[in-house]
Design a protein around this motif. Structure first.
Motif, PDB file in Angstrom:
ATOM      1  N   UNK A   1      34.565  22.727  30.559  1.00 36.27           N
ATOM      2  CA  UNK A   1      33.967  21.493  31.075  1.00 36.27           C
ATOM      3  C   UNK A   1      32.512  21.769  31.419  1.00 36.27           C
ATOM      4  N   UNK A   2      31.638  20.870  31.010  1.00 37.67           N
ATOM      5  CA  UNK A   2      30.222  20.995  31.331  1.00 37.67           C
ATOM      6  C   UNK A   2      29.412  21.765  30.321  1.00 37.67           C
ATOM      7  N   UNK A   3      30.059  22.461  29.367  1.00 35.50           N
ATOM      8  CA  UNK A   3      29.299  23.127  28.303  1.00 35.50           C
ATOM      9  C   UNK A   3      28.545  22.066  27.503  1.00 35.50           C
ATOM     10  N   UNK A   4      27.353  22.391  27.092  1.00 32.54           N
ATOM     11  CA  UNK A   4      26.627  21.524  26.163  1.00 32.54           C
ATOM     12  C   UNK A   4      26.911  22.078  24.778  1.00 32.54           C
ATOM     13  N   UNK A   5      27.644  21.317  23.976  1.00 34.04           N
ATOM     14  CA  UNK A   5      28.014  21.779  22.645  1.00 34.04           C
ATOM     15  C   UNK A   5      27.029  21.252  21.612  1.00 34.04           C
ATOM     16  N   UNK A   6      26.543  22.154  20.773  1.00 30.62           N
ATOM     17  CA  UNK A   6      25.643  21.809  19.672  1.00 30.62           C
ATOM     18  C   UNK A   6      26.353  22.111  18.369  1.00 30.62           C
ATOM     19  N   UNK A   7      26.429  21.115  17.500  1.00 28.34           N
ATOM     20  CA  UNK A   7      27.129  21.222  16.225  1.00 28.34           C
ATOM     21  C   UNK A   7      26.094  21.279  15.104  1.00 28.34           C
ATOM     22  N   UNK A   8      26.111  22.360  14.360  1.00 26.66           N
ATOM     23  CA  UNK A   8      25.192  22.564  13.241  1.00 26.66           C
ATOM     24  C   UNK A   8      25.994  22.535  11.947  1.00 26.66           C
TER      25      UNK A   8
END
Length: 146
Positions: free
Chosen positions: A77-84
């Motif tokens: 929870x709270x992670x900032x996920x970046x999808x490449x």
């Protein structure tokens, strides 16, 4: 979580891939252990993976295969996920995409951990849901696979 996890998973973000989605998981997305549901991550990967094929398909498409899906680290929870993402193959009716997911931990801003990677295949479909050829006019194909 995969046995491929390293003791020092910190990494830099890929420079040769396109950022296609950013999202922050919330408490409602947690499993009983307090980590984010794998299924929630899979759904986000499917959404992210569809961004680049949409440029080629220019119309309806459907996910036809999840060729590979590896959970490398838990998502919290709270992670900032970046999808490449990047396109690895363009066929007559289908497109295969590689998606890599990096977490910027809530408590460690500016540090990134690869949490998931996947390969998905999408197929262009017509109004009746049948495969159709991908238009080739004016679309630049990937320079190199992978």
């Amino acid at each position: 979580m995969s046995s491929l996890s390293s003791p020092n998973p910190e990494t830099t973000l890929p420079q040769d891939r396109e950022l296609v989605l950013k999202v922050i998981p919330m408490p409602a997305d947690c499993n009983a252990n307090g980590d984010i549901f794998g299924g929630w991550v899979m759904a986000q990967v499917d959404l992210a993976g569809a961004v680049l094929p949409a440029r080629y398909v220019r119309g309806r498409m459907a996910t036809v295969a999840v060729n590979q899906f590896v959970f490398k680290q838990p998502v919290r929870v709270g992670d900032i996920l970046s999808f490449f993402a990047h396109v690895t193959r363009v066929g007559r009716t289908s497109i295969t995409v590689q998606v890599e997911v990096f977490a910027e931990r809530f408590s460690a801003q500016g540090q990134y951990v690869k949490v998931t990677e996947a390969s998905l295949t999408y197929v262009a479909i017509d109004l009746e849901g049948r495969p159709r050829p991908i238009p080739r006019d004016g679309v630049e194909l990937p320079a190199h696979p992978g």
